[in-house]
Design an enzyme around this catalytic site. Sequence first.
Site, PDB file in Angstrom:
ATOM      1  CG  ASN A   1       0.443  -8.399   5.432  1.00 12.62           C
ATOM      2  OD1 ASN A   1      -0.337  -8.492   6.402  1.00 12.62           O
ATOM      3  ND2 ASN A   1       1.688  -7.800   6.089  1.00 12.62           N
TER       4      ASN A   1
ATOM      5  CE  LYS B   1      -6.253  -2.145   3.748  1.00 18.77           C
ATOM      6  NZ  LYS B   1      -5.369  -2.020   4.927  1.00 18.77           N
TER       7      LYS B   1
ATOM      8  CG  LEU C   1      -5.382  -5.791  10.392  1.00 17.74           C
ATOM      9  CD1 LEU C   1      -5.566  -7.185  10.983  1.00 17.74           C
ATOM     10  CD2 LEU C   1      -4.276  -5.616   9.537  1.00 17.74           C
TER      11      LEU C   1
ATOM     12  N   GLY D   1      10.877   1.232   7.092  1.00 11.49           N
ATOM     13  CA  GLY D   1      10.476   2.240   8.346  1.00 11.49           C
ATOM     14  C   GLY D   1      11.048   3.495   7.777  1.00 11.49           C
TER      15      GLY D   1
ATOM     16  CB  CYS E   1      -1.719  -5.280  12.613  1.00 12.37           C
ATOM     17  SG  CYS E   1      -2.941  -4.048  12.784  1.00 12.37           S
TER      18      CYS E   1
ATOM     19  CG  ASN F   1       0.127  -7.748   9.966  1.00 12.56           C
ATOM     20  OD1 ASN F   1       0.697  -7.554  11.072  1.00 12.56           O
ATOM     21  ND2 ASN F   1      -0.671  -7.103   9.137  1.00 12.56           N
TER      22      ASN F   1
ATOM     23  CG  ASN G   1      -2.015   3.075  10.066  1.00  9.27           C
ATOM     24  OD1 ASN G   1      -2.726   2.393  10.095  1.00  9.27           O
ATOM     25  ND2 ASN G   1      -0.679   3.149  10.100  1.00  9.27           N
TER      26      ASN G   1
END
Lengths: 257, 303
Positions: free
Chosen positions: B99, B45, B73, B243, B130, B127, B69
Amino acid sequence: MIQQERMIVVRQSEIAHHIFELTLQGQIVQDMNPGQFVHIRVSDSFEPLLRRPISIANINKEANEATVIYRAEGRGTSILSQKQVGDEVDVLGPLGNGFPVDAVREGGTALLVGGGIGVPPLYELSHQLNARGIRTIHVFGFATEQVCFYEDQFTTLGDTHFVTVDGSKGTKGFVTDLLEELKPEFDVFYACGPLPMLRALEGFYPEKQGYLSFEERMGCGIGACFACICQTTDQSDKNYVKVCSDGPVFPKGVVDL
Amino acid sequence: MSRLSLHLPGLDVKNPIMPASGCFGFGKEFSNLYDLSKLGAIMIKATTVETRIGNPTPRVAETAAGMLNAIGLQNPGLEQVMKNELPYLERFDVPIIANVAGTTTEDYVEVAKEISTAPNVKALELNISCPNVKHGGITFGTDPVIARELVEAVKKVSEVPVYVKLSPNVTDIVEIAKAVEAGGADGITMINTLVGMRLDERTGKPVIANGTGGLSGPAVKPVAIRMVYEVYKAVNIPIIGMGGVTNAQDVIDFMSAGASAVAVGTANFVDPFVCPKIIEELPGKLEELGVKRLKEIIGRSHL
């Protein structure tokens, strides 16, 4: 331990308006406790995509059967309500931490307060409390008589009182109105229902030991996705809990209501 | 070595299957369900410098063959991830892709510098995509110049190869891919979620408290495949595709389009055992295709 199993539908019936009682058979029943839930995939396709978290209403380990009671109001639960005897259902469970049945000593009294579709998990709880020699008092609120269920079942276990918002059954109003009137004597309370009800109960019994079961929109059901977060009253480092894996049952005062 | 193994910058993987960031927490929950050493890698995460509590609930909403969603973070912050989460994962024989997220370039640099020193972190995933935070995240991923500069800054401090996670919420993803490659990225991971919205039937208001959320799940797979296909043609660094992956055929599709490995996201929420199931299914798929090693199919769409 959390397992995934294709459970078999052994019974399904509509017990009140849009309220279904579904009994499933499978090995994961052996690990179930009152207040835990199962995460049901209603279709083998990706439509709908996510599982549906549903609380466990009755556990029969001898027959390897568990009963859930749910309201068929959305897409997923409507599909679930079409399942026939003999159909297989993909179930993940048992999930979450249930009600502590040993919080009341033998010979004591427990107050069980439920609201609407929050009533079902209190049924297995009541069973297990009674089996331990604990007296149970049941106070349940529903919107209207049409959606009330399990009056006879709860009555055989202990004093059972209903309250409806429209007054069509029992007292008119909310559970707290009825509790004001009944003034029940008890040692510990257990509750499951909508947030306003849980909030009202905490304020109603500030001195009592109590356990509240929460409901929140969930993703994974196992604590990985962070969808079902609740703020806690503890404002230190970890100021949140996950309803699915830390709960759904929390001691009174943990979640910031 | 097995038919599924392959090498990527920083990563020698047993198989190309890895849970996608944000869909697997820091692995602990899943370690109660199966042996995480079965996985090719784990994308943990997103980690930020500070503890983040994320967005208000509801944070998820189901959509047709997908979900939105807006978690925002949520994570315990760099210090806790270094002290608790990463050491826990050391008991498994699996490389970690960390990440890295932030609001400013300095944030990214700080997290990257520190987290890349963890013994089991074999690569970083920047990342820059996001969609659910107000500052940072996607703003780095929608401008090629800013994206390139960020990659350059992180590359200077990272002890391990740097992958960059691209956003599909851009006019031309190839332009961004080329920019991060020019900035020194060792690989690309793609795609992050597509910004979407679902309305409540009764009130007409957004279901998700944040208003918008990121769309994922089988619904987005054709978009992801198209983008991997285009980026593969334009860059020379490897792609980890993702994906809407739910089964071994999806993995074959992504690798055919040009992915060297494949991440599994939302499917972990539907079936927490999906990653080991896919790994078990893959050899059978190779038999069907008459292929010895999985890596032989990478980019076969373009032949």
